[in-house]
Design a protein around this motif. Structure first.
Motif, mmCIF file in Angstrom:
data_model
loop_
_atom_site.group_PDB
_atom_site.id
_atom_site.type_symbol
_atom_site.label_atom_id
_atom_site.label_comp_id
_atom_site.label_asym_id
_atom_site.label_seq_id
_atom_site.Cartn_x
_atom_site.Cartn_y
_atom_site.Cartn_z
ATOM 1 N N GLU A 57 4.700 10.147 -5.846
ATOM 2 C CA GLU A 57 6.253 10.392 -7.096
ATOM 3 C C GLU A 57 5.811 10.701 -8.278
ATOM 4 O O GLU A 57 6.210 11.778 -8.920
ATOM 5 C CB GLU A 57 7.396 9.542 -6.773
ATOM 6 N N HIS A 58 4.815 10.576 -9.385
ATOM 7 C CA HIS A 58 4.734 10.358 -10.352
ATOM 8 C C HIS A 58 3.511 11.073 -10.525
ATOM 9 O O HIS A 58 2.706 11.306 -12.054
ATOM 10 C CB HIS A 58 4.654 8.851 -10.798
ATOM 11 N N PHE A 59 2.401 11.741 -9.582
ATOM 12 C CA PHE A 59 1.611 11.966 -9.897
ATOM 13 C C PHE A 59 1.257 13.007 -10.661
ATOM 14 O O PHE A 59 2.704 13.675 -10.548
ATOM 15 C CB PHE A 59 0.890 12.725 -7.894
ATOM 16 N N PRO A 60 0.334 13.581 -11.449
ATOM 17 C CA PRO A 60 0.746 14.783 -12.403
ATOM 18 C C PRO A 60 1.276 16.072 -11.301
ATOM 19 O O PRO A 60 1.701 17.393 -12.737
ATOM 20 C CB PRO A 60 -0.437 14.303 -13.718
ATOM 21 N N ALA A 61 0.477 16.616 -10.215
ATOM 22 C CA ALA A 61 0.529 16.978 -9.850
ATOM 23 C C ALA A 61 2.514 17.150 -9.054
ATOM 24 O O ALA A 61 2.379 16.282 -8.632
ATOM 25 C CB ALA A 61 -0.159 17.973 -9.000
ATOM 26 N N MET A 62 3.284 18.688 -9.285
ATOM 27 C CA MET A 62 4.747 18.785 -8.070
ATOM 28 C C MET A 62 4.168 18.544 -7.046
ATOM 29 O O MET A 62 3.573 19.562 -6.550
ATOM 30 C CB MET A 62 4.987 19.776 -8.677
ATOM 31 N N ILE A 63 4.098 17.770 -5.814
ATOM 32 C CA ILE A 63 3.713 17.309 -4.573
ATOM 33 C C ILE A 63 5.324 17.803 -3.227
ATOM 34 O O ILE A 63 5.942 17.791 -3.740
ATOM 35 C CB ILE A 63 3.280 16.476 -4.739
ATOM 36 N N TRP A 64 5.302 18.898 -2.875
ATOM 37 C CA TRP A 64 5.979 19.203 -1.977
ATOM 38 C C TRP A 64 5.631 19.096 -0.292
ATOM 39 O O TRP A 64 4.213 19.238 -0.100
ATOM 40 C CB TRP A 64 6.497 20.581 -1.932
ATOM 41 N N ARG A 65 6.270 18.926 0.275
ATOM 42 C CA ARG A 65 6.009 18.775 1.977
ATOM 43 C C ARG A 65 7.149 19.657 3.211
ATOM 44 O O ARG A 65 8.315 19.336 2.943
ATOM 45 C CB ARG A 65 5.847 17.447 2.346
ATOM 46 N N SER A 66 6.713 20.432 3.950
ATOM 47 C CA SER A 66 7.763 20.865 4.710
ATOM 48 C C SER A 66 7.086 20.118 6.262
ATOM 49 O O SER A 66 6.506 19.918 6.492
ATOM 50 C CB SER A 66 7.944 22.422 4.806
ATOM 51 N N GLY A 67 7.903 20.449 6.905
ATOM 52 C CA GLY A 67 8.031 20.128 8.169
ATOM 53 C C GLY A 67 7.685 20.738 9.402
ATOM 54 O O GLY A 67 7.565 22.292 9.016
ATOM 55 N N LEU A 68 7.860 20.484 10.431
ATOM 56 C CA LEU A 68 7.610 21.844 11.747
ATOM 57 C C LEU A 68 8.053 23.011 11.566
ATOM 58 O O LEU A 68 8.228 24.013 12.042
ATOM 59 C CB LEU A 68 7.672 21.682 13.259
ATOM 60 N N SER B 280 0.533 -1.397 0.323
ATOM 61 C CA SER B 280 -0.280 0.565 -0.035
ATOM 62 C C SER B 280 0.689 1.293 0.339
ATOM 63 O O SER B 280 0.856 1.626 -0.905
ATOM 64 C CB SER B 280 -1.046 0.028 1.220
ATOM 65 N N ASN B 281 1.775 1.182 0.758
ATOM 66 C CA ASN B 281 2.758 2.242 1.161
ATOM 67 C C ASN B 281 3.565 2.436 -0.573
ATOM 68 O O ASN B 281 3.542 3.775 -0.713
ATOM 69 C CB ASN B 281 3.882 2.051 2.123
ATOM 70 N N ASP B 282 3.848 1.384 -1.201
ATOM 71 C CA ASP B 282 4.837 1.235 -2.445
ATOM 72 C C ASP B 282 3.674 2.179 -3.219
ATOM 73 O O ASP B 282 3.991 2.881 -4.367
ATOM 74 C CB ASP B 282 5.119 0.235 -2.782
ATOM 75 N N PHE B 283 2.515 2.088 -3.277
ATOM 76 C CA PHE B 283 1.182 2.161 -4.056
ATOM 77 C C PHE B 283 1.289 3.831 -3.635
ATOM 78 O O PHE B 283 1.205 4.715 -5.281
ATOM 79 C CB PHE B 283 0.096 1.490 -3.788
ATOM 80 N N TYR B 284 1.063 4.117 -2.529
ATOM 81 C CA TYR B 284 0.801 5.794 -2.466
ATOM 82 C C TYR B 284 1.967 6.166 -2.755
ATOM 83 O O TYR B 284 1.643 7.647 -2.838
ATOM 84 C CB TYR B 284 0.587 5.585 -1.851
ATOM 85 N N LEU B 285 2.988 5.249 -2.677
ATOM 86 C CA LEU B 285 4.425 6.302 -2.792
ATOM 87 C C LEU B 285 4.602 6.841 -4.167
ATOM 88 O O LEU B 285 5.069 7.714 -4.908
ATOM 89 C CB LEU B 285 5.654 5.391 -1.966
#
Ligand SMILES: Nc1nc2c(ncn2[C@@H]2O[C@H](COP(=O)(O)OP(=O)(O)OP(=O)(O)O)[C@@H](O)[C@H]2O)c(=O)[nH]1
Length: 778
Positions: free
Chosen positions: A370-381, A361-366
């Protein structure tokens, strides 16, 4: 090794180790105990031996003091007989003293070997036995410490060890002799050789100690237990002994210590300070002392070992019994463990399966992330970006390591950077979702408009964990929006009126120029059709044709007369276009028009100038030609007749001359109006110039019909005109020619009319003539 053996071993080994340790500890402890015991046992003995020595010295002292008190020693009777060469008085002088001294030295219970009488200046008065006096190596003893001390204190003084005047190491007892007047007149000295002192600490006196030493106040050896055998030859040497050092430091009168000699042998013993200031050292070999206590040590150690072994054995028995119970319990535990392990294995299998599913499931979501057409980012605290998906990195053409932290900001367009970062941080602080647009550099160096949508995310405990964001390349939409904005601006600011209808022709928007031109506000126009502008100037067919053209060709352009809201007519140059919607069907219609009313009027004026006579408003020569051609064509088509009449006023020049040109003009205008009133709509009267006119009479059934009209016009010409208050009269002469009777060519027909009119003028004016070919030939 079985479990039982293990347990026994576990008990036996510590027990054995404990026994060995106790053996050693008890040995060490007992040695310490033996030393302390020996020390306390022998302390009193040491003091006792010391008292004996002090007593013996006191005896010598007392004997000498007694001698000093005898009458023979109350004065010196032969001071004048002293001879330094013989170290005093001769042997036969003052013999009383020598007799006493003989008796003194002959006694057995003292240690004095030589006696001497010294003068106050330190010279010998006598020494006894006399042979010793004769062999003295030192005559004056004033420099001796004990002598000075006795002189000073005027009391008995015992010296530290010295080398006697006879050269033998000894100690001296000095008793000052005081006469009745209280004057110190001599010293009585008893010399005790060091060998005599050693007798006081002989083996018999110090038993059970092995060794004894007497040390004087200067730390010099003055007697020892082996000195008895050495006699007077006791070595007078400096003594360095641990006990002396310990005593010096502590200041105690009696000290005990255990020490080792350089040879390796260990000793223990006491040091005790005597009243004379001397120190008595008594010592014994440690191994001998320990030998005395060895039996007791062995017994105690054996007892402790037995106790330990007994304790260990009891413990072992208990352990074995406990072991049996443990084994039983162990069996149960093993069974329980097997069951547990089975359950654990089952649970582990379940867990592994779940983990595998979770991993998949994790691999799938990852992979999706990763390859979602949108550019995705994440920031921490800390608001710093720590993740960018593959789409982002692919877009940027940079590695994750380059983009994380502040790296991505480098890609933001310099003009957008400050706004972008400050907006992000502001919303981050407020934990607020945001949506912003900025330009981000793509891997090919081109800046693209990015829509960045970020929102805070929270962990399973509901704690704020950072931000997640998705970015979309909206450059095309952005460009379109800009284009739209431009279009809107053009729409608003265009000088041309613009109206937009839907596919059904209902107005959906108009611009400001529309309102300016037509007077209809936007609110007036919306929901209406362009028909509100119809003026009735054009026919419905005209409009229908326009719509048909638009629908067929996509657009139509032309002039059109419409009506403003206030009813005023206006001309517009209209371009009407169909705007394609989805699936190629017309979505909207767009009408762009400009007000060309002024242009039309100007055009009309020009046209009028070209075709009408300015003065009379009648068609001019050019228009006459057109009409003539048209009339000929119509007459030919309808097979009717056309009469062409050329009319020239008579006497007009005289009017001009008499009343002026302006009055002449008014006359011409008046005549024209009179003629127009007579003629039909379909007829034409044109002014060729001056006072010359042409009348076209269409659709004549016969020539008379035309002649009648000409007569009526000539009658009208003859009616008087009022010019400047006066009535003026003119007449007219006309020449008439008929199509097709007299010709078919316009020029020819006009020329024929002119010829006929010429005849009328020639015949006296105020008449008309039909063209007559015969007369024309005249
Ligand atoms: N007032 C005025 N006079 C004009 C105009 N055009 C021409 N004339 C004058 O009209 C007169 C025409 O001359 P004629 O035809 O000889 O005058 P007439 O007296 O009628 O002589 P006949 O035609 O020979 O009978 C001239 O004097 C011109 O100057 C015009 O537009 N207005």
């Amino acid at each position: 090794m079985t479990r039982k053996q293990k347990i026994m071993f576990a008990f036996a080994m510590p027990a054995l180790v404990a026994v060995a340790a106790v053996w050693l500890l008890v040995g060490r402890w007992h040695e310490q105990l033996a030393i302390e015991r020996w020390s306390s046992d022998h302390r009193a003995l040491v003091e006792s031996i010391a008292r004996v020595i002090e007593q013996e010295l006191a005896n010598d002292d007392e004997l000498l003091a007694f001698t000093a008190r005898l009458p023979e020693f109350s004065s010196l009777s032969a001071v004048d007989r002293v001879r330094p060469a013989i170290n005093g008085i001769p042997g036969d002088v003052d013999v009383g003293k020598r007799r006493v001294l003989d008796a003194l030295l002959a006694g057995a219970n003292h240690h004095i070997a030589v006696a001497a009488v010294l003068l106050p200046n330190g010279d010998h008065y006598l020494a006894h036995p006399y042979k010793v006096q004769r062999s003295l190596r030192k005559y004056n003893l004033a420099d001796r410490a004990y002598f000075r001390e006795a002189t000073r204190t005027r009391s008995r003084t015992v010296s530290d060890s010295i080398i006697g005047a006879d050269g033998i190491p000894a100690v001296v007892i000095d008793i000052p002799l005081i006469n009745r007047e209280g004057e110190l007149f001599a010293h009585l000295a008893g010399v005790v050789p060091l060998g005599h002192l050693s007798k006081m600490v002989g083996q018999a006196q110090i038993a059970p100690f092995d060794h004894a030493m007497l040390v004087d106040g200067q730390g010099l050896l003055i007697g020892h237990s082996l000195g008895e055998a050495a006699g007077d030859a006791v070595e007078r040497r400096k003594v360095a002994h641990p006990l002396l050092e310990k005593m010096r430091i502590s200041g105690q009168r009696t000290e005990f210590a255990v020490w080792s000699e350089a040879s390796g042998s260990e000793w223990l013993g006491f040091a005790h300070r005597l009243d004379s200031g001397w120190t008595l050292i008594l010592s014994r070999r440690l191994d001998e002392v320990m030998a005395e206590y060895a039996t007791a040590t062995r017994q105690i150690t054996a007892l402790v070992a037995v106790i330990l072994l007994l304790t260990g054995s009891i413990g072992l028995i208990i352990a074995i019994r406990v072991t049996r119970r443990w084994e039983a319990a162990d069996q149960e535990l093993l069974a329980a463990r097997d069951g547990l392990e089975k359950r654990v294995a089952e649970r582990t299998a379940d867990l592994t399966e779940s983990q595998e599913k979770l991993r998949q499931s994790n691999d799938f979501y990852l992979t999706v992330l990763e390859h979602f057409p949108a550019m995705i980012w994440r920031s921490g605290l800390d608001a710093r970006c720590d993740y960018f998906n593959a789409t982002w990195l692919e877009f940027r053409g940079r590695s994750l390591a380059q983009e994380v932290g502040e790296g991505w900001v480098e890609g933001v367009h310099p003009d957008d950077r400050e706004r972008c970062v400050s907006d992000y941080l502001r919303d981050f602080e407020a934990r607020r979702a945001f949506s912003m647009e900025y330009r981000l550099q793509r891997r090919d160096g081109q800046y693209r408009w990015i829509l960045d949508v970020g929102r805070p995310f929270f962990d399973l405990d509901g704690q704020f964990a950072g931000y997640l964001g998705a970015c979309f390349d909206v450059s095309e939409r952005h460009d379109a929006a800009e284009q739209l904005s431009l279009t809107a601006s053009v729409f608003s600011h265009a000088r041309e009126g613009i109206l937009i209808t839907d596919a059904e022709g209902i107005i959906v928007d108009v611009n400001a120029a529309f309102t300016t031109i037509t007077g209809y506000s936007r609110a007036d126009a919306l929901g209406q059709t362009p028909a509100i502008l119809m003026a009735g100037h054009q026919s419905q067919e005209c409009y229908d044709a326009m719509w048909a053209t638009v629908k067929q060709n996509g657009d139509w352009q032309g002039d059109i007369w419409n009506r403003k809201k206030n009813g005023e007519l206006y001309a517009e140059l209209l371009t009407f276009s169909a705007v394609p919607g989805e699936d190629d069907r017309t979505g909207h219609y767009l009408g762009i028009f400009s007000d060309i009313t002024l242009h039309k009027e100007h055009e009309k004026r020009l046209e009028k100038l070209a075709h009408f006579d300015l003065l009379t408003d009648l068609p001019n020569r050019a228009l006459l030609n057109d009409r003539l051609h048209m009339s000929i064509a119509a007459a030919r088509r309808k097979e009717t007749r056309l009469a062409i009449c050329l009319l020239d006023l008579d006497g007009f020049k005289a009017v001009n001359d008499r009343f002026g040109h302006a009055c002449g003009d008014r006359l011409l205008v008046e005549f024209a109006q009179r003629a127009v009133a007579i003629l039909r709509e379909s007829d034409t009267i044109a002014r060729l110039g001056g006072d010359e006119f042409v009348i076209l009479l269409n659709d004549l059934i016969d020539i008379e019909q035309g002649l009648e009209v000409v007569e009526r016009v000539l009658d009208a010409a003859r009616r008087s005109y009022e010019l400047d208050g006066e009535l003026v009269g003119v007449s007219g002469s006309a020449g008439i020619t008929v199509f097709p009777d007299d010709g078919a060519d316009p020029e020819v027909l006009l020329r024929h009319a002119d010829q006929a009119m010429y005849l009328a003028k020639r015949e006296g004016c105020n008449r008309y003539f039909l063209f007559d070919p015969l007369r024309a030939a005249e």
